[in-house]
Design a protein around this motif. Structure first.
Motif, PDB file in Angstrom:
ATOM      1  N   GLN A 169      -3.565   2.814  -9.641  1.00 32.69           N
ATOM      2  CA  GLN A 169      -4.449   3.972  -9.602  1.00 32.69           C
ATOM      3  C   GLN A 169      -3.708   5.205 -10.095  1.00 32.69           C
ATOM      4  N   TYR A 206      -3.607   4.052  -0.800  1.00 35.35           N
ATOM      5  CA  TYR A 206      -3.922   3.509  -2.117  1.00 35.35           C
ATOM      6  C   TYR A 206      -3.337   2.101  -2.252  1.00 35.35           C
ATOM      7  N   THR A 207      -4.038   1.246  -3.007  1.00 33.49           N
ATOM      8  CA  THR A 207      -3.556  -0.097  -3.327  1.00 33.49           C
ATOM      9  C   THR A 207      -3.811  -0.364  -4.807  1.00 33.49           C
ATOM     10  N   LYS A 222      -4.181   9.810   2.290  1.00 33.60           N
ATOM     11  CA  LYS A 222      -5.020   8.749   1.745  1.00 33.60           C
ATOM     12  C   LYS A 222      -4.172   7.516   1.446  1.00 33.60           C
ATOM     13  N   SER A 234       0.840  -1.189   0.000  1.00 33.79           N
ATOM     14  CA  SER A 234       0.000   0.000   0.000  1.00 33.79           C
ATOM     15  C   SER A 234       0.879   1.244   0.000  1.00 33.79           C
ATOM     16  N   ILE A 260      -3.471   9.259  -9.415  1.00 33.54           N
ATOM     17  CA  ILE A 260      -3.832  10.281  -8.445  1.00 33.54           C
ATOM     18  C   ILE A 260      -3.423  11.656  -8.974  1.00 33.54           C
TER      19      ILE A 260
END
Length: 200
Positions: free
Chosen positions: A67, A63-64, A61, A55, A69
């Motif tokens: 993604q 995230y895994t 925040k 992660s 951003i």
């Protein structure tokens, strides 16, 4: 002679005309102003490619997976990389796609340079922690494991230091039964002989 004067006059006229035309065009260009407008974005995209069981935390925040951003323009974003229990982070790279370089983590974190373009990629590689797996194996190898044998049940110490054996009635030596039967036959034979002698 008159022809030469005529030719010289025409040449002077053409030269003067070209100079006047050039000055006119130059004045026209200098009098105009070209305005170029552009919009500067307030943020840029960063692609996160995070291995399974890992992660990344950024801007509060978590995230895994994979993604995209948004990071504020010219911001030096700090990324915190973690792995689940039994797993470990083996490599982290960051930079423009195709030009990413390996990152050295400090306390599981690193701060990226100020962002001024799209296309940066953060890649996190995660794999099974072999040290943790060795500890699990060591924890099970030191105990006793019950094993079912053909003659009964035996508790064996798998550490190799000592073997404790619990024997049941099924494990009695067959030779013992043979000896008992032989003695019984001898006694019975003796009794039969003695009985016949008494009858005689």
């Amino acid at each position: 002679m008159n022809g030469k004067k005529l030719l010289a006059g025409i040449s002077i006229f053409c030269l003067a005309f070209s100079m006047i035309l050039s000055l006119s065009v130059h004045a026209q260009e200098s009098g105009n102003t070209t305005v170029i407008k552009t919009t500067v974005p307030s943020s840029h995209t960063v692609l996160l490619e995070i291995g399974e069981h890992g992660s990344v935390m950024a801007d509060g925040k978590t995230y895994t997976g994979t993604q995209t951003i948004q990071v504020e323009r010219l911001k030096e974003e700090t990324y915190t990389i973690q792995a689940e229990k039994g797993w470990k982070v083996t490599e982290v790279t960051y930079g423009p796609e195709g030009q990413a370089a390996q990152v050295i983590l400090e306390d599981s974190s690193f701060t990226a340079p100020s962002v001024n373009q799209n296309g940066n990629v953060l890649t996190v590689a995660v794999e099974k922690d072999s040290a943790d797996a060795d500890q699990d194996t060591a924890g099970t190898s030191g105990g006793k494991t019950p094993q079912n044998t053909s003659g009964g049940q035996t508790l064996q110490d798998t550490s190799g230091s000592k073997t404790d054996s619990v024997k049941t009635g099924d494990e009695i030596n067959p030779g013992f039964f043979i000896e008992i039967m032989a003695v019984s036959i001898l006694i019975a034979s003796g009794c039969i002989i003695a009985a016949r002698k008494r009858k005689e």
